[in-house]
Write an enzyme that holds these catalytic residues in place. Structure first.
Site, PDB file in Angstrom:
ATOM      1  N   ARG A  59     -34.510  28.010 -34.932  1.00  0.00           N
ATOM      2  CA  ARG A  59     -34.949  28.805 -33.782  1.00  0.00           C
ATOM      3  C   ARG A  59     -34.243  28.412 -32.488  1.00  0.00           C
ATOM      4  O   ARG A  59     -34.159  29.211 -31.546  1.00  0.00           O
ATOM      5  CB  ARG A  59     -36.477  28.718 -33.632  1.00  0.00           C
ATOM      6  CG  ARG A  59     -37.201  29.529 -34.690  1.00  0.00           C
ATOM      7  CD  ARG A  59     -38.688  29.374 -34.566  1.00  0.00           C
ATOM      8  NE  ARG A  59     -39.238  28.406 -35.504  1.00  0.00           N
ATOM      9  CZ  ARG A  59     -40.487  27.939 -35.461  1.00  0.00           C
ATOM     10  NH1 ARG A  59     -41.300  28.346 -34.521  1.00  0.00           N
ATOM     11  NH2 ARG A  59     -40.905  27.078 -36.366  1.00  0.00           N
ATOM     12  N   GLU A  96     -44.349  18.097 -36.975  1.00  0.00           N
ATOM     13  CA  GLU A  96     -45.797  18.341 -36.932  1.00  0.00           C
ATOM     14  C   GLU A  96     -46.360  18.439 -38.357  1.00  0.00           C
ATOM     15  O   GLU A  96     -47.447  17.972 -38.642  1.00  0.00           O
ATOM     16  CB  GLU A  96     -46.033  19.644 -36.159  1.00  0.00           C
ATOM     17  CG  GLU A  96     -47.395  19.737 -35.516  1.00  0.00           C
ATOM     18  CD  GLU A  96     -47.583  21.069 -34.801  1.00  0.00           C
ATOM     19  OE1 GLU A  96     -46.594  21.795 -34.585  1.00  0.00           O
ATOM     20  OE2 GLU A  96     -48.736  21.383 -34.485  1.00  0.00           O
TER      21      GLU A  96
HETATM   22  C1  PRP Z   1     -40.066  24.034 -34.930  1.00  0.00           C
HETATM   23  C2  PRP Z   1     -39.674  24.587 -33.580  1.00  0.00           C
HETATM   24  C3  PRP Z   1     -39.115  23.378 -32.870  1.00  0.00           C
HETATM   25  C4  PRP Z   1     -39.940  22.232 -33.452  1.00  0.00           C
HETATM   26  C5  PRP Z   1     -40.998  21.802 -32.483  1.00  0.00           C
HETATM   27  O1  PRP Z   1     -38.898  23.974 -35.725  1.00  0.00           O
HETATM   28  O2  PRP Z   1     -38.688  25.611 -33.711  1.00  0.00           O
HETATM   29  O3  PRP Z   1     -37.744  23.168 -33.167  1.00  0.00           O
HETATM   30  O4  PRP Z   1     -40.556  22.744 -34.647  1.00  0.00           O
HETATM   31  O5  PRP Z   1     -41.816  20.819 -33.030  1.00  0.00           O
HETATM   32  P1  PRP Z   1     -41.895  19.333 -32.493  1.00  0.00           P
HETATM   33  O6  PRP Z   1     -41.891  19.374 -30.985  1.00  0.00           O
HETATM   34  O7  PRP Z   1     -43.200  18.843 -33.035  1.00  0.00           O
HETATM   35  O8  PRP Z   1     -40.737  18.576 -33.045  1.00  0.00           O
HETATM   36  P2  PRP Z   1     -38.914  23.806 -37.305  1.00  0.00           P
HETATM   37  O9  PRP Z   1     -38.506  22.406 -37.628  1.00  0.00           O
HETATM   38  O10 PRP Z   1     -40.230  24.286 -37.839  1.00  0.00           O
HETATM   39  O11 PRP Z   1     -37.738  24.695 -37.851  1.00  0.00           O
HETATM   40  P3  PRP Z   1     -37.161  26.128 -37.478  1.00  0.00           P
HETATM   41  O12 PRP Z   1     -36.703  26.120 -36.069  1.00  0.00           O
HETATM   42  O13 PRP Z   1     -36.016  26.239 -38.440  1.00  0.00           O
HETATM   43  O14 PRP Z   1     -38.239  27.162 -37.737  1.00  0.00           O
HETATM   44 MG    MG Z   2     -37.009  24.572 -34.642  1.00  0.00          MG
END
Ligand code: PRP
Ligand code: MG
Length: 174
Positions: A59, A96
């Site tokens: 993202r 998380e």
């Molecule tokens: C999600 C979001 C952030 C991160 C935030 O990414 O896009 O990058 O989690 O969480 P944090 O502050 O607790 O570290 P995710 O790892 O789910 O992957 P994605 O972006 O590929 O969906």
């Molecule tokens: Mg992410």
């Protein structure tokens, strides 16, 4: 005109009971929402002197690349383990909902480079803290960190106290 927050869809009890998932796809699927999100990120970077935007898969790419393009800056991807073809540095961190390893190309950042980190969300702050360690391990200097959304209840900023951190939309809870 609609505010950016109004474009975010909130889904209760996803991915688990008690969690409200803040969905950015509804920002992106509306041309006005997409423009507004990128414009507001760019505004947060006004007056900042930097060389490149670093953004994490996946993202972080969505929001980081359009800002880099519009500001004529480089974009450096941080990827999940095993995806980058050349020499990398990597780091493990707690997410998380689980664990993750991310990597960056070793030659993408040179000592003294001024770096902005862009991502869609700060929750626990673990992802951004890990990115910051990768960047600084290569000698980069983080001059700004900007998120589209911030879950204030998870206190992710506590992990990023030494940085200039900003977000476009704040949610009190988690
Ligand atoms: C999600 C979001 C952030 C991160 C935030 O990414 O896009 O990058 O989690 O969480 P944090 O502050 O607790 O570290 P995710 O790892 O789910 O992957 P994605 O972006 O590929 O969906
Ligand atoms: Mg992410």
């Amino acid at each position: 005109m609609k505010e950016l927050k109004e474009y975010v869809r909130s889904i209760p009890d996803f991915p688990e009971p008690g969690i409200i998932f803040r969905d950015v796809t509804t920002i992106l699927q509306d041309p006005d929402g997409l423009c507004l999100s990128i414009d507001e990120l760019r505004e947060k970077l006004q007056g900042i002197d930097y060389d490149m935007i670093v953004g994490p898969e996946s993202r972080g790419f969505i929001f980081g690349v359009p800002v880099a393009y519009a500001e004529h800056k480089a974009f450096i991807p941080v990827r999940k383990k095993g995806k980058l073809p050349c020499e990398t540095v990597s780091i493990d961190y707690d997410l998380e909902y689980g664990k993750e390893t991310i990597e960056i190309h070793k030659d993408a950042i040179k000592p003294g480079d001024k770096v902005v980190i862009v991502d869609d969300l700060i929750a626990t702050g673990g992802t951004t803290e890990a990115i910051a360690k990768l960047v600084e391990g290569l000698g980069g200097r983080i001059v700004k960190i900007v998120f589209v959304m911030e879950l204030e209840g998870l206190k992710g900023r506590k992990k990023l106290l030494k940085y200039d951190v900003d977000s476009l939309i704040k949610y009190e809870g988690n």
